[in-house]
Design an enzyme around this catalytic site. Structure first.
Site, mmCIF file in Angstrom:
data_model
loop_
_atom_site.group_PDB
_atom_site.id
_atom_site.type_symbol
_atom_site.label_atom_id
_atom_site.label_comp_id
_atom_site.label_asym_id
_atom_site.label_seq_id
_atom_site.Cartn_x
_atom_site.Cartn_y
_atom_site.Cartn_z
ATOM 1 N N CYS A 2 1.917 -2.839 14.948
ATOM 2 C CA CYS A 2 1.942 -2.260 16.393
ATOM 3 C C CYS A 2 3.265 -1.702 16.881
ATOM 4 C CB CYS A 2 0.078 -2.224 16.910
ATOM 5 S SG CYS A 2 -1.005 -2.386 15.172
ATOM 6 N N ARG A 27 6.811 1.920 13.243
ATOM 7 C CA ARG A 27 5.780 0.309 13.992
ATOM 8 C C ARG A 27 4.301 -0.194 13.363
ATOM 9 N NH1 ARG A 27 8.502 -4.017 15.670
ATOM 10 N NH2 ARG A 27 6.615 -4.893 16.287
ATOM 11 N N TRP A 75 -1.167 0.487 13.924
ATOM 12 C CA TRP A 75 -1.025 -0.135 12.636
ATOM 13 C C TRP A 75 -1.909 -1.479 12.357
ATOM 14 C CZ3 TRP A 75 1.515 1.882 8.111
ATOM 15 C CH2 TRP A 75 1.267 1.203 7.552
ATOM 16 N N ASN A 101 -0.285 -6.306 19.668
ATOM 17 C CA ASN A 101 0.378 -6.393 18.412
ATOM 18 C C ASN A 101 -0.136 -7.725 17.538
ATOM 19 O OD1 ASN A 101 1.735 -6.428 15.679
ATOM 20 N ND2 ASN A 101 3.389 -6.460 17.215
ATOM 21 N N GLY A 102 -0.736 -7.811 16.071
ATOM 22 C CA GLY A 102 -0.746 -9.121 16.102
ATOM 23 C C GLY A 102 -1.655 -9.336 14.781
ATOM 24 N N GLU A 483 11.739 -3.991 -11.972
ATOM 25 C CA GLU A 483 11.588 -3.155 -10.364
ATOM 26 C C GLU A 483 13.525 -3.264 -9.790
ATOM 27 O OE1 GLU A 483 10.914 -3.612 -6.511
ATOM 28 O OE2 GLU A 483 9.762 -2.304 -8.665
ATOM 29 N N LYS A 487 15.356 0.427 -8.366
ATOM 30 C CA LYS A 487 15.867 -0.088 -6.972
ATOM 31 C C LYS A 487 17.487 0.446 -6.980
ATOM 32 C CE LYS A 487 12.583 -1.277 -4.231
ATOM 33 N NZ LYS A 487 11.748 -0.249 -6.037
ATOM 34 N N GLU A 490 16.673 4.638 -8.445
ATOM 35 C CA GLU A 490 15.705 4.988 -7.055
ATOM 36 C C GLU A 490 16.771 5.776 -6.117
ATOM 37 O OE1 GLU A 490 11.471 4.275 -6.521
ATOM 38 O OE2 GLU A 490 12.951 2.385 -5.639
ATOM 39 N N HIS A 506 16.979 -6.721 -30.192
ATOM 40 C CA HIS A 506 16.252 -5.212 -30.702
ATOM 41 C C HIS A 506 16.730 -4.136 -30.801
ATOM 42 C CE1 HIS A 506 14.041 -8.864 -33.052
ATOM 43 N NE2 HIS A 506 13.649 -9.679 -31.649
ATOM 44 N N LYS A 607 7.505 8.906 -0.462
ATOM 45 C CA LYS A 607 7.333 8.128 -0.199
ATOM 46 C C LYS A 607 5.851 7.746 -0.381
ATOM 47 C CE LYS A 607 7.388 3.703 1.651
ATOM 48 N NZ LYS A 607 8.402 2.751 1.504
#
Length: 612
Positions: A2, A27, A75, A101-102, A483, A487, A490, A506, A607
């Site tokens: 946050c 944040r 958040w 925050n936390g 992955e 990346k 992208e 193959h 996103k």
């Protein structure tokens, strides 16, 4: 994750707080609030949604504000995004206001204790406990100073706290444990914030609180202490960044910043779930009990894109410890198939945003057929979270760059923790070795980042002009090959494929030549699979293909078969995917950077994919 901002001085307090919140909105952005002095009382204004909504609400009121004041952009972790869960939070008499925050890990026990003492709670958050705890401590200590210090010593978890009170109207109290907090200094005014961007419009002179420190801030001075009350001397730093750089923490792109935030994101995901005293994984606060898994016949892991790759990792881990078949499905395919979902099925869905349209459709289908749904996502109160029977939040914090990095590793970590949970549940086996490795994981990833980045940059300089890449891996490293290729596609727009290394002969081996770079992933911890992968390196060398090998320390037989090799630290089987994906994230970033691509906002991508 946050955003906190605070001010004490003669400027218009709301102008300072709103400017700081706008700079910290990356944040957290599901709710926001401010608290300030108005006459002889503390006045709070809160709003669901972004800071813009809070501003609109403030401008509609007739106010006479003065400092000190605090602001917060949230958040969510405990409690859905809403106005009553937004910060600040008060004690019973609205004499103490707190922003945080936390995660307060022992909030449940504290809340139970405080309710028995007669305290009334109005939110679902862990933060409200802090205000009531200070209030309770004031009943037993002579000053607010001692009450605040006593309260923070009773908290467990991670927190950056700021507090103002009618008891001491000329002070802001702050504290830090495993969550950042910065104090900024002006002339006859002082500031606090959870990050530098909130301060740079007003001052460049700052101090950074360290873990286990707290302080008392007035407009003219600041005093700092450890949690035992001993005075701490702090060094003032001068910040030379401009605002644009500060929002990215000094990094040129959000993607690189988020790659480097992974140690912290992993630590936050572990918080509240890693039971250190008993050396086990506990999902008690998430509402996940062993009974949830009663009477099952099959598990489906379902997701899209990067989250799908995390699901593939999960399959390799879970097949070792659960008694049911594990199926991994692409959500956009799964939703249109006549899959035999029923009340003895469990659908496990992964989504960074919690709004992925195809994945959400799968959840609704599963619910309609009586199946259980467990979701893993990063956004509290999102659509998928609301539709699920149980939701596990990864706590990675906001991810600004379109290409996912820290959200992926946090998802994989959650799947690892669930595999440990299953190992205890179904096999009653010792998980102490895995728990020990998890404790060290955040620091291990931080050391890896510092060590591997210069090496990857050199590889990118040499290879960024290539038109095609092939990523190869076996077993649990096969999803990481997928992955890594994703990346690169992208953000650099280079064609890349991820392939199971055993399948190279193959088909893909026909592509190998001097201009076709190949990334080979292997680890000696894979045993016979590692030996088989060495044969793939021989086949590539025989055809003069440029080869980069990522392998673990102690593997000497590959050094003469490749153009470049990097040795990763040895680890347990379950943690291999997290350590190996980090160099691949950096490679994609550095190649895209050398090509001059728009890294944070690659073309044609969004996103959160909320349409088919």
């Amino acid at each position: 994750m946050c955003g906190i901002v605070g001010y004490i001085g003669s400027r218009p307090v709301l102008a300072v707080l709103l400017e700081g919140l706008r700079r910290l909105e990356y944040r957290g952005y599901d709710s926001a609030g401010v608290v300030f002095w108005e006459g002889e009382t503390l006045k709070a204004i809160k709003s669901k949604g972004k800071v813009y909504n809070l501003e609109e609400k403030i401008y509609q009121e007739k106010l006479n504000p003065s400092s000190p004041g605090l602001g917060h952009t949230r958040w969510a972790t405990h409690g859905e995004p809403s106005e009553f869960n937004a910060h600040p939070h008060f004690d019973c008499e609205k004499k103490i206001a707190v922003v945080h925050n936390g995660i307060i890990e022992n909030y449940y026990d504290l809340k139970k204790f405080l309710k028995e003492k007669g305290h009334k709670f109005i939110s679902e958050t862990d933060t409200e406990v802090v205000a009531h705890l200070i209030e309770e401590c004031l009943r037993e200590t002579p000053t607010f100073f001692h009450a605040f210090m006593r309260a923070i010593n009773l908290l467990e978890g991670a927190f950056a706290l700021a507090c103002i009170s009618l008891e001491e109207p000329d002070k802001i109290y702050v504290a830090r444990w495993q969550s950042p907090l910065v104090v900024g200094f002006g002339e006859g005014e002082n500031f606090i914030a959870s990050d530098i961007p909130a301060l740079l419009s007003f001052t460049r002179r700052v101090i950074y609180l360290d873990d286990g420190e707290w302080g008392v801030i007035t407009k003219d001075r600041a005093h700092f202490y450890d949690f035992h009350g001993n005075t701490r001397e702090k060094l003032v730093h001068y910040v030379s960044w401009d605002l644009a750089s500060a929002e990215k923490g000094g990094f040129p792109h959000f993607m690189l910043k988020e790659i480097y935030e992974q140690p912290e994101a992993l630590k936050q995901t572990l918080l509240g779930r890693l039971n250190l005293s008993q050396k086990r994984i506990d999902f008690y606060y998430d509402g996940l009990s062993p009974e949830f898994f009663n009477n099952l016949e099959r598990i489906y892991l379902v997701a899209c894109g990067t989250s799908y790759h995390a699901c593939l990792v999960g399959k390799y881990l879970w097949e070792k410890v659960v008694p049911w078949p594990i199926e991994v499905e692409i959500a956009s395919e799964f939703r249109y198939r006549q899959t035999p979902l029923h009340e003895r099925s469990l659908l496990v869905v992964l989504s960074q945003s919690g709004e992925t349209a195809d994945t959400l459709a799968c959840v609704k289908i599963a619910k309609a057929r009586g199946a259980k749904v467990l979701s893993i996502c990063n956004v509290v109160g999102s659509s998928i979270a609301r539709e699920s029977d149980v939701v596990l939040y990864t706590q990675a914090g906001p991810e600004i760059s379109v290409a996912s990095t820290k959200a992926f590793t946090s998802q994989v970590l959650m799947l690892i923790m669930l595999s440990v949970f299953f190992a205890e549940l179904f096999h009653s086996s010792s998980v102490e070795e895995t728990v020990k490795a998890l404790i060290n994981l955040p620091s291990q990833t931080k050391m890896l980042l510092d060590k591997v980045h210069p090496f990857i940059r050199e590889v990118a300089i040499e290879w960024h002009g290539a038109s095609n890449f092939l990523y190869l891996g076996r077993n649990i490293l096969y999803p990481i090959a997928l992955e890594g290729a994703l990346k690169l596609k992208e953000i650099s727009y280079i064609h890349a494929e991820g392939y199971a290394a055993g399948e190279m002969k193959h088909g893909p081996i026909a592509l190998v030549d001097e201009k076709f770079p190949i990334i080979l992933l292997t680890a000696k911890e894979l045993g016979i699979i590692h030996e088989k992968t060495i044969s793939n390196a021989e086949e590539i060398k025989a055809r003069r293909g440029p080869l980069l090998v990522l392998t673990t320390e102690g593997t000497s037989e590959l050094a003469d078969k490749c153009n470049a090799i990097f040795y990763l630290p040895s680890t347990i089987y379950a943690l291999i995917p997290i350590l190996y994906v980090i160099p691949l994230q950096l490679l994609a970033y550095e190649i895209a950077n050398f090509k001059g691509c728009d890294i944070d906002k690659p073309r044609n991508l969004a996103k959160s994919v909320t349409v088919e």
